[in-house]
Design a protein around this motif. Structure first.
Motif, PDB file in Angstrom:
ATOM      1  N   ILE A 101      -1.293   9.168   0.817  1.00 49.74           N
ATOM      2  CA  ILE A 101      -2.117   7.701   0.796  1.00 49.74           C
ATOM      3  C   ILE A 101      -3.312   7.761   0.439  1.00 49.74           C
ATOM      4  O   ILE A 101      -3.890   7.069  -0.571  1.00 49.74           O
ATOM      5  CB  ILE A 101      -1.807   6.808   2.124  1.00 49.74           C
ATOM      6  CG1 ILE A 101      -0.141   6.689   2.401  1.00 49.74           C
ATOM      7  CG2 ILE A 101      -2.445   5.597   2.118  1.00 49.74           C
ATOM      8  CD1 ILE A 101       0.025   6.149   3.561  1.00 49.74           C
TER       9      ILE A 101
ATOM     10  N   ALA B 120      -3.445   1.233   5.348  1.00 46.47           N
ATOM     11  CA  ALA B 120      -2.016   1.337   5.076  1.00 46.47           C
ATOM     12  C   ALA B 120      -1.063   1.181   6.439  1.00 46.47           C
ATOM     13  O   ALA B 120       0.002   0.402   6.427  1.00 46.47           O
ATOM     14  CB  ALA B 120      -1.551   2.538   4.492  1.00 46.47           C
TER      15      ALA B 120
ATOM     16  N   VAL C 186       0.817  -1.155   0.111  1.00 45.85           N
ATOM     17  CA  VAL C 186      -0.053   0.030   0.081  1.00 45.85           C
ATOM     18  C   VAL C 186       0.761   1.274   0.059  1.00 45.85           C
ATOM     19  O   VAL C 186       0.768   2.115  -0.747  1.00 45.85           O
ATOM     20  CB  VAL C 186      -1.040   0.008   1.158  1.00 45.85           C
ATOM     21  CG1 VAL C 186      -1.664   1.310   1.096  1.00 45.85           C
ATOM     22  CG2 VAL C 186      -1.819  -1.150   0.932  1.00 45.85           C
TER      23      VAL C 186
ATOM     24  N   GLU D   8      -3.706   8.896  -3.289  1.00 47.01           N
ATOM     25  CA  GLU D   8      -2.793   8.068  -4.339  1.00 47.01           C
ATOM     26  C   GLU D   8      -3.480   6.590  -4.131  1.00 47.01           C
ATOM     27  O   GLU D   8      -3.354   5.801  -5.063  1.00 47.01           O
ATOM     28  CB  GLU D   8      -1.594   7.923  -4.332  1.00 47.01           C
ATOM     29  CG  GLU D   8      -0.691   9.343  -4.330  1.00 47.01           C
ATOM     30  CD  GLU D   8      -1.058   9.688  -5.771  1.00 47.01           C
ATOM     31  OE1 GLU D   8      -1.078   9.117  -6.794  1.00 47.01           O
ATOM     32  OE2 GLU D   8      -1.131  10.984  -5.975  1.00 47.01           O
ATOM     33  N   THR D   9      -4.273   6.141  -3.332  1.00 47.57           N
ATOM     34  CA  THR D   9      -4.872   4.693  -3.257  1.00 47.57           C
ATOM     35  C   THR D   9      -6.073   4.626  -2.819  1.00 47.57           C
ATOM     36  O   THR D   9      -6.569   5.691  -2.300  1.00 47.57           O
ATOM     37  CB  THR D   9      -3.884   3.992  -2.135  1.00 47.57           C
ATOM     38  OG1 THR D   9      -4.239   4.364  -0.839  1.00 47.57           O
ATOM     39  CG2 THR D   9      -2.572   4.311  -2.531  1.00 47.57           C
ATOM     40  N   ASP D  10      -6.697   3.655  -2.722  1.00 51.90           N
ATOM     41  CA  ASP D  10      -7.952   3.393  -2.012  1.00 51.90           C
ATOM     42  C   ASP D  10      -7.989   2.909  -0.755  1.00 51.90           C
ATOM     43  O   ASP D  10      -9.279   2.659   0.002  1.00 51.90           O
ATOM     44  CB  ASP D  10      -8.861   2.421  -2.891  1.00 51.90           C
ATOM     45  CG  ASP D  10      -9.105   2.719  -4.330  1.00 51.90           C
ATOM     46  OD1 ASP D  10      -9.311   3.970  -4.566  1.00 51.90           O
ATOM     47  OD2 ASP D  10      -9.256   1.978  -5.265  1.00 51.90           O
TER      48      ASP D  10
ATOM     49  N   GLU E 253       2.501   1.540  -3.310  1.00 51.90           N
ATOM     50  CA  GLU E 253       1.594   2.075  -4.146  1.00 51.90           C
ATOM     51  C   GLU E 253       1.534   3.837  -4.174  1.00 51.90           C
ATOM     52  O   GLU E 253       1.318   4.400  -5.181  1.00 51.90           O
ATOM     53  CB  GLU E 253       0.163   1.479  -4.330  1.00 51.90           C
ATOM     54  CG  GLU E 253      -0.843   2.138  -5.278  1.00 51.90           C
ATOM     55  CD  GLU E 253      -2.091   1.547  -4.962  1.00 51.90           C
ATOM     56  OE1 GLU E 253      -3.076   1.835  -5.569  1.00 51.90           O
ATOM     57  OE2 GLU E 253      -2.205   0.279  -4.314  1.00 51.90           O
ATOM     58  N   ALA E 254       1.617   4.288  -2.934  1.00 56.97           N
ATOM     59  CA  ALA E 254       1.446   5.551  -2.575  1.00 56.97           C
ATOM     60  C   ALA E 254       2.527   6.321  -2.864  1.00 56.97           C
ATOM     61  O   ALA E 254       2.723   7.606  -3.033  1.00 56.97           O
ATOM     62  CB  ALA E 254       0.835   5.869  -1.467  1.00 56.97           C
TER      63      ALA E 254
END
Length: 458
Positions: free
Chosen positions: A223, A310, A199, A226-228, A202-203
């Protein structure tokens, strides 16, 4: 043991009557978590405990080798990994002594950040029917019992190589009134920040380079953008998680000296620092999971495992859940850092066992406490519990890479502050008052109001 009085002095009765009242106020104020647990792995699972009248004392039977005594252990370890750790401890006790499984009455009192257990124990002490031993944090959490003179001096158990092998700071926690009254069996670290590697990658953030609590707010915003995933998993249905998060933030912003002064009651001297830490936690709350008010800490921790969150701030008991998860490897899938700003600190949360006065089974209780202080016990218990041993001579072989790194970080740490949220830094009355303050904070996120309540807590 130095004494084993058959009657409960009036002074003791009056002191513990007041303590039972305090525990009741704590529960009514929202500090009783029901199934949420105590912050070191407890949840809603577990068996029934003896009632407040001590009707399930468990001292009426025992195996032939145990001489008719039965060891009744009251504790709050009912979550999977912690239950496994206790079972490993009890299996070792049976293997290493003349006692059998029939000589053990495993009697959990889960829930309520330890307040459920406190209420059970205090009521049973009032009724002169304590269990053989019970789990309790050492340090200030012991003072109501030492003030009431209802714990035996167990200096004879500590004599010799056991005392020499224990870390000095833990030895001090075991003797808050100047004499040994408990045997610590582990050390948890509180100032951990665990995270899901995929996670945060990904961020595009590097958790190893977050330098302070304020910067962590910016990381969580990234975070979220940039992410879910939820940036920080957290529970607010009970106050202890937010209280322990505030501790870490305050230490990271103000330092351990200011924190120690706060726990001594010098709150107003650090008014702006206390408020700044409260504001930072309030800022974090914008990034908590939407169901924070209805989940337990370990359910929040599961969100990190599943990639739905995260990070989480928890004691290293959280790692036990990671270790038991399938396809969730240390460093590859999950990792940790010291909470930003607390590098060089090892905020400690030990557990211990005691020898109550009017003990129903003194021989087996002494044998159990001696075993808890042994290398064999701590080598069996701690790798499963997700903690490090307080003895310095326990071999490393049974510990995985995460706990080996924790042992090294403890050895390298400059300070080992005790914790408010888990009862080692302040007495139970102050802890209860601070929990009430954070119960209100979880509902309103009102910094000034919570500061005033924290000041009044002392």
């Amino acid at each position: 043991m130095t004494k084993n009085d058959d009657t409960l002095p009036r002074r003791t009765y009056l002191k513990l009557t007041g303590l039972v009242g305090t525990a009741g106020v704590t529960a009514l104020a929202g500090c009783s978590q029901g199934g949420d647990g105590d912050g070191d792995g407890n949840d809603s699972q577990g068996g029934q405990t003896g009632d407040g009248n001590g009707s399930d004392s468990g001292n009426d039977s025992g195996g032939e080798d145990g001489g008719g005594e039965q060891l009744e252990i009251v504790h709050w370890w009912t979550a999977g990994g912690e239950e496994d750790a206790l079972n490993a401890l009890l299996e070792g006790f049976v293997e290493q002594t003349d006692y059998s499984e029939d000589d053990i009455n495993n009697n959990p009192a889960p829930g309520g950040a330890g307040s459920a257990l406190d209420t059970v124990i205090q009521n049973r002490v009032l009724n002169e029917n304590p269990p053989s031993t019970f789990q309790i944090w050492p340090g200030q959490a012991l003072t109501p019992y030492t003030d009431a003179d209802v714990l035996e001096d167990i200096g004879d158990i500590w004599s010799g190589e056991m005392e020499e092998a224990y870390l000095e700071g833990v030895r001090q926690l075991a003797q808050p009134a100047g004499n040994y009254v408990s045997v610590p069996i582990n050390i948890h670290r509180l100032n951990n920040l665990f995270y899901n590697v995929s996670v945060v990658e990904e961020a595009g953030v590097d958790m190893q380079n977050v330098s302070n609590p304020q910067e962590l707010t910016q990381v969580m915003q990234t975070i979220a953008d940039e992410t879910d995933a939820t940036p920080m998993a957290h529970q607010t249905q009970s106050p202890w998680s937010s209280l322990q998060l505030w501790e870490a933030v305050f230490q990271g912003q103000q330092g351990v000296e200011a924190y120690n002064q706060f726990t001594d009651g010098n709150v107003s001297d650090h008014e702006q620092g206390v408020k700044d830490a409260l504001q930072t936690v309030k800022d974090y709350s914008e990034f908590f999971n939407d169901d924070a008010g209805s989940i337990t800490w370990d359910q929040g921790n599961s969100k990190v495992i599943e990639g739905d969150a995260a990070m989480i701030h928890q004691g290293d008991w959280a790692a036990g859940q990671y270790e038991s998860a399938e396809d969730f490897a240390y460093e590859e899938d999950w990792n940790h850092v010291a909470f930003p700003g607390t590098e060089g600190l090892y905020a400690i949360v030990p557990d211990s066992f005691v020898f109550p006065t009017n003990n129903p089974s003194p021989d087996v209780t002494s044998a159990f406490l001696e075993y808890c202080g042994s290398v064999d016990a701590q080598e069996r218990f701690n790798p499963v519990k997700g903690s490090i041993p307080p003895r310095t001579d326990v071999p490393n072989e049974e510990f995985g890479p995460f706990l080996r790194s924790q042992r090294q970080e403890f050895e390298d740490s400059e300070n080992q502050p005790p914790t408010i949220a888990h009862g080692t830094a302040v007495n139970p009355e102050i802890k209860s008052n601070l929990e009430e303050a954070f119960a209100g904070f979880n509902e309103s996120w009102n910094v000034d109001e919570t500061y005033n309540r924290m000041t009044n807590a002392f």
